[in-house]
Write an enzyme that holds these catalytic residues in place. Structure first.
Site, PDB file in Angstrom:
ATOM      1  N   ASP A  32      26.468  16.706  -1.502  1.00 55.03           N
ATOM      2  CA  ASP A  32      27.351  16.705  -0.344  1.00 55.03           C
ATOM      3  C   ASP A  32      28.578  15.844  -0.654  1.00 55.03           C
ATOM      4  O   ASP A  32      28.476  14.785  -1.283  1.00 55.03           O
ATOM      5  CB  ASP A  32      26.612  16.152   0.880  1.00 55.03           C
ATOM      6  CG  ASP A  32      27.342  16.459   2.182  1.00 55.03           C
ATOM      7  OD1 ASP A  32      26.820  17.249   2.983  1.00 55.03           O
ATOM      8  OD2 ASP A  32      28.451  15.900   2.397  1.00 55.03           O
ATOM      9  N   ASN A  87      21.451  21.938  10.653  1.00 56.84           N
ATOM     10  CA  ASN A  87      22.208  21.952  11.899  1.00 56.84           C
ATOM     11  C   ASN A  87      22.449  23.419  12.248  1.00 56.84           C
ATOM     12  O   ASN A  87      23.027  24.167  11.450  1.00 56.84           O
ATOM     13  CB  ASN A  87      23.523  21.191  11.723  1.00 56.84           C
ATOM     14  CG  ASN A  87      23.282  19.710  11.508  1.00 56.84           C
ATOM     15  OD1 ASN A  87      22.353  19.137  12.069  1.00 56.84           O
ATOM     16  ND2 ASN A  87      24.099  19.082  10.687  1.00 56.84           N
ATOM     17  N   GLY A  93      25.942  20.214  15.508  1.00 50.11           N
ATOM     18  CA  GLY A  93      26.642  19.556  14.407  1.00 50.11           C
ATOM     19  C   GLY A  93      26.958  20.463  13.239  1.00 50.11           C
ATOM     20  O   GLY A  93      27.457  19.994  12.212  1.00 50.11           O
ATOM     21  N   SER A  95      29.054  22.577  10.956  1.00 49.96           N
ATOM     22  CA  SER A  95      30.501  22.731  10.769  1.00 49.96           C
ATOM     23  C   SER A  95      30.845  23.752   9.689  1.00 49.96           C
ATOM     24  O   SER A  95      31.976  24.217   9.622  1.00 49.96           O
ATOM     25  CB  SER A  95      31.142  21.380  10.430  1.00 49.96           C
ATOM     26  OG  SER A  95      30.619  20.882   9.217  1.00 49.96           O
ATOM     27  N   HIS A 100      22.854  25.984   5.274  1.00 54.65           N
ATOM     28  CA  HIS A 100      22.622  24.946   4.263  1.00 54.65           C
ATOM     29  C   HIS A 100      21.587  23.969   4.793  1.00 54.65           C
ATOM     30  O   HIS A 100      21.612  23.603   5.969  1.00 54.65           O
ATOM     31  CB  HIS A 100      23.917  24.204   3.909  1.00 54.65           C
ATOM     32  CG  HIS A 100      24.689  23.725   5.108  1.00 54.65           C
ATOM     33  ND1 HIS A 100      25.453  24.560   5.872  1.00 54.65           N
ATOM     34  CD2 HIS A 100      24.787  22.497   5.672  1.00 54.65           C
ATOM     35  CE1 HIS A 100      25.999  23.870   6.862  1.00 54.65           C
ATOM     36  NE2 HIS A 100      25.616  22.619   6.766  1.00 54.65           N
TER      37      HIS A 100
HETATM   38  P1  5GP Z   1      27.097  20.658   8.673  1.00 49.41           P
HETATM   39  O1  5GP Z   1      27.908  19.715   9.513  1.00 49.41           O
HETATM   40  O2  5GP Z   1      27.654  22.071   8.749  1.00 49.41           O
HETATM   41  O3  5GP Z   1      25.632  20.600   8.908  1.00 49.41           O
HETATM   42  O4  5GP Z   1      27.261  20.155   7.182  1.00 49.41           O
HETATM   43  C1  5GP Z   1      28.340  20.490   6.372  1.00 49.41           C
HETATM   44  C2  5GP Z   1      28.299  19.540   5.210  1.00 49.41           C
HETATM   45  O5  5GP Z   1      29.094  20.083   4.187  1.00 49.41           O
HETATM   46  C3  5GP Z   1      28.841  18.159   5.518  1.00 49.41           C
HETATM   47  O6  5GP Z   1      27.832  17.186   5.270  1.00 49.41           O
HETATM   48  C4  5GP Z   1      30.043  18.010   4.598  1.00 49.41           C
HETATM   49  O7  5GP Z   1      30.163  16.723   4.053  1.00 49.41           O
HETATM   50  C5  5GP Z   1      29.755  19.038   3.529  1.00 49.41           C
HETATM   51  N1  5GP Z   1      30.929  19.649   2.950  1.00 49.41           N
HETATM   52  C6  5GP Z   1      31.996  20.204   3.618  1.00 49.41           C
HETATM   53  N2  5GP Z   1      32.863  20.726   2.748  1.00 49.41           N
HETATM   54  C7  5GP Z   1      32.353  20.506   1.507  1.00 49.41           C
HETATM   55  C8  5GP Z   1      32.819  20.828   0.181  1.00 49.41           C
HETATM   56  O8  5GP Z   1      33.878  21.424  -0.029  1.00 49.41           O
HETATM   57  N3  5GP Z   1      32.029  20.426  -0.844  1.00 49.41           N
HETATM   58  C9  5GP Z   1      30.838  19.776  -0.655  1.00 49.41           C
HETATM   59  N4  5GP Z   1      30.154  19.428  -1.746  1.00 49.41           N
HETATM   60  N5  5GP Z   1      30.376  19.469   0.575  1.00 49.41           N
HETATM   61  C10 5GP Z   1      31.127  19.830   1.631  1.00 49.41           C
END
Ligand code: 5GP
Ligand code: ZN
Length: 114
Positions: A32, A87, A93, A95, A100
């Site tokens: 992440d 999420n 949460g 995004s 994932h």
């Molecule tokens: P969500 O909020 O959708 O559950 O988690 C999305 C996750 O993706 C977040 O923890 C964020 O830090 C990670 N993330 C967003 N964009 C990128 C990216 O371009 N590369 C990586 N490695 N992680 C990302």
């Protein structure tokens, strides 16, 4: 299926860099960008599915493969114990709308419900 405007599809395609930590034919794991624990790895299916509910309905075997990869990652990078977070929906949460699993490990993880 690959979606050109999906950042995780673009990581699978090699169009956006990521630190890969494990991979199978159908699943990819990478660090992440904004880690919340000593080990914070995202496990994704290479094919696009929007969220875990959609994936569970479409291909439960692939969901199980994601958990197998989470096991491998946690054994290689920590002690085999981990928190797995999906999420599911923006109010929870989410995004990035490519399913994932967050694999958090490598520390005593307190319980923070919100
Ligand atoms: P969500 O909020 O959708 O559950 O988690 C999305 C996750 O993706 C977040 O923890 C964020 O830090 C990670 N993330 C967003 N964009 C990128 C990216 O371009 N590369 C990586 N490695 N992680 C990302
Ligand atoms: Zn995608």
């Amino acid at each position: 299926m690959s979606e050109t405007d999906c950042i995780f599809c673009r990581i699978v395609a090699g169009e956006i860099p990521a630190v890969k930590v494990s991979e199978t034919e159908r699943v990819l794991a990478f660090n992440d960008l904004n880690p919340q624990a000593p080990v914070h790895v995202l496990v994704i299916p290479k094919h696009h599915h929007g969220d875990v509910s959609t994936l569970a309905a479409a291909d439960p075997g692939l969901l199980a493969e994601m958990i197998e990869v989470a096991d491998v990652v946690s054994m290689e990078r920590a002690d085999g114990q981990y928190r797995l977070i999906f999420n599911n929906g923006p109010r929870a949460g989410q995004s990035v709308f490519h399913v994932h699993a967050h694999v958090l490990a490598g520390a005593e993880l307190g319980w923070t419900p919100a």
